[in-house]
Enzyme design. Structure first.
Site, PDB file in Angstrom:
ATOM      1  N   LYS A  44       0.839  -1.205   0.000  1.00  0.00           N
ATOM      2  CA  LYS A  44       0.000   0.000   0.000  1.00  0.00           C
ATOM      3  C   LYS A  44       0.871   1.250   0.000  1.00  0.00           C
ATOM      4  O   LYS A  44       1.928   1.289   0.648  1.00  0.00           O
ATOM      5  CB  LYS A  44      -0.911  -0.023   1.230  1.00  0.00           C
ATOM      6  CG  LYS A  44      -1.951   1.089   1.299  1.00  0.00           C
ATOM      7  CD  LYS A  44      -2.813   0.910   2.538  1.00  0.00           C
ATOM      8  CE  LYS A  44      -3.865   1.991   2.657  1.00  0.00           C
ATOM      9  NZ  LYS A  44      -4.709   1.803   3.873  1.00  0.00           N
ATOM     10  N   SER A 103      -9.520   1.400   3.333  1.00  0.00           N
ATOM     11  CA  SER A 103      -8.770   2.242   2.403  1.00  0.00           C
ATOM     12  C   SER A 103      -7.724   1.493   1.583  1.00  0.00           C
ATOM     13  O   SER A 103      -7.139   2.046   0.657  1.00  0.00           O
ATOM     14  CB  SER A 103      -8.075   3.370   3.176  1.00  0.00           C
ATOM     15  OG  SER A 103      -7.143   2.839   4.121  1.00  0.00           O
ATOM     16  N   SER A 159      -9.562  -1.122   7.400  1.00  0.00           N
ATOM     17  CA  SER A 159      -9.045  -0.815   6.066  1.00  0.00           C
ATOM     18  C   SER A 159      -8.345  -1.959   5.356  1.00  0.00           C
ATOM     19  O   SER A 159      -8.131  -1.891   4.150  1.00  0.00           O
ATOM     20  CB  SER A 159      -8.087   0.384   6.138  1.00  0.00           C
ATOM     21  OG  SER A 159      -8.805   1.565   6.377  1.00  0.00           O
TER      22      SER A 159
END
Length: 505
Positions: free
Chosen positions: A107, A182, A206
């Site tokens: 990420k 996210s 997330s």
């Protein structure tokens, strides 16, 4: 195409199994990146596969499905160069570690040396860390190859990964649907065969939410289990790295490497296993298919000999609400201000807020900049309400003698992007989108306990869903072992009851 009814005998299998390659992926040929790490390592050891070939196929998958927008930065040249070196070391008989030659997606708020770390926001587009985050350092030392940095909800403040700066991430099963957030880019990269495993971060769900919405495994460890340096954090109390993979075993391997622990899992069987079913909060207002899926799962667990204890967690909704937003909205400002000073001297938090591209995130940052959460409310959340929430969980596990609790990861599956704005439709009503998607994942996050989302969906005609199990603080390896046993049950039911369902339109 009109959907046909599922054969009666296949109902349970259709509701529970989440096979690799389901949904949109069914049209894609099976590729090594969709195999488990254990299977890939065996293929490499037998000379049937090289790391270079594995990474080439992962890169090809990323190129073929660019419309999913999973990556912000893809290091094709660097990844292939590393793969070739891993192959040379293997031929020399060197032990390259448990992840030797395995491609991983990271990420874009976790530092990887030499790669941009945008955190999904324009002002950080040019920031390139010189050092790896410690979690990345440990994975590289174990032999992993970082393919690139994945797209995300801007600054990790959202659950759709609809990023106005770098583009929306499309769901791996249907690119017109939300990926979850996210950590949406990582989940999609793993689900679509662009990487074998990946790293997200998890503040309130997330890593687990996008894992559930894309049909893969997502894990949030006990808070503090992994080093937290080298992250673009928004909460020192709640943030953690969250590994993702296509199986519990793969996620458990990442967990062991990042926690610097032994890779073995304790033996766990379902016979006699006590699991808490925390009604009503975690089971309220589910969409009909989610309710059907979780009840089918509970029935399967009972059939396998598990003991299900139906009992709610005292004051969980009230205490979670008192902790959740006061903590993250108060901590985000000082953390990001310090991050900017350390990494982009001369750039201010105010400049970061001004440059935010996503309207929903810009609104949140107005509250952060204005200091809308007073210090007294924050201290009450940290000093009173969070300890009470942690105690409520600890008391529940002890009182009912359960080793984990089980519930739907999200009350609803992914929806088309155009239908998820500030609200989303659930059971015929428009409800606030962000709170409903994080409702079940958020309390465990605030209590700092481990949580594991395991995929349930089987039908190409429906979007994926996940079940979550949460365990006591520090029970990470046991929780992963319980998850592996549940995953085995899900796969057995699916293989015994093959479903005949049409693909999605």
């Amino acid at each position: 195409m009109e959907k046909q009814p599922i054969r009666r005998g296949a109902l349970l299998g259709a509701l529970l199994l989440a096979p690799a390659g389901a949904g949109m992926l069914a049209a894609m040929p099976a590729t090594p990146p969709q195999a488990s790490i254990a299977a890939l390592r065996l293929m490499m050891a037998n000379g049937e596969l090289t790391s270079e070939r594995l990474i080439t196929q992962a890169l090809n998958a990323a190129a073929q499905r660019q419309q999913l927008n999973a990556f912000i930065h893809l290091d094709r040249h660097g990844a292939l160069k590393q793969a070739q070196e891993k192959d040379r070391r293997r031929l020399r008989g060197e032990n390259g570690g448990p992840l030797q030659g395995i491609p991983i997606a990271v990420k874009d708020n976790i530092h990887v040396a030499g790669m941009p770390n945008t955190a999904g926001t324009p002002l950080l587009r040019s920031f390139v860390p010189r050092a790896d985050a410690p979690v990345v350092m440990r994975l590289k030392a174990a032999g992993a190859v970082v393919l690139g940095k994945t797209n995300m909800h801007e600054l990790a403040f959202g659950i759709t990964s609809n990023n106005a700066a770098f583009g929306a991430v499309g769901n791996a099963w249907d690119p017109l649907y939300i990926a979850g957030g996210s950590s949406g880019g990582t989940a999609v990269a793993v689900a679509a065969g662009m990487a074998v495993v990946g790293l997200g971060t998890d503040t309130g769900g997330s890593s687990r939410i996008p894992a559930a919405l894309n049909g893969i495994v997502g894990f949030r460890p006990t808070i503090g289990r992994y080093p937290s340096e080298g992250l673009t954090r928004i909460s020192s109390t709640r943030d953690t790295v969250g590994p993702m993979g296509r199986s519990v075993a793969d996620v458990a391997l990442l967990d062991a490497v990042m926690a610097d622990e032994d890779t073995s899992l304790p033996p766990v069987g379902l016979e006699g296993l006590r699991l808490g079913v925390p009604r009503p909060y975690f089971y309220d207002g589910l969409e009909p298919l989610a309710a059907l899926r979780i009840e089918a799962m509970l029935a399967a667990l009972r059939g396998a000999g598990a003991v299900l204890v139906e009992a709610g967690i005292d004051r969980v909704a009230e205490l979670n609400q008192a902790v959740s937003f006061p903590v993250v909205l108060f901590e985000a400002g000082p953390l990001l201000r310090e991050y900017m000073a350390d990494n982009l001297p001369g750039r201010t938090l105010e400049a970061l807020a001004e440059s935010i591209a996503s309207p929903d995130v810009k609104t949140i940052f107005a509250d952060i900049i204005n200091g809308d959460i007073p210090a007294t409310a924050y201290r009450q959340a940290i000093d009173r309400d969070r300890p009470l929430l942690k105690a409520a969980y600890a008391d529940y596990f002890a009182k009912h003698r359960v080793r984990a609790i089980i519930f739907p990861t999200t009350p609803l599956a992914a929806r088309p992007m155009r239908e998820v704005t500030e609200t989303v439709e659930l059971n015929g009503k428009q409800v606030p989108a962000f709170p409903i998607y994080i409702r079940n994942t958020d309390p465990g996050s605030n209590a700092g306990i481990p949580g594991l989302s395991i995929p349930l969906a089987a039908a190409p005609g429906e979007m994926p869903a996940g079940i979550e199990i949460d365990g006591p603080e520090g029970s990470d390896r046991e929780l992963l072992a319980i998850g592996a046993a549940i995953e085995t049950l899900i796969r057995k039911i699916g293989s015994d009851n093959p479903a005949e369902m049409p693909p999605r339109n």
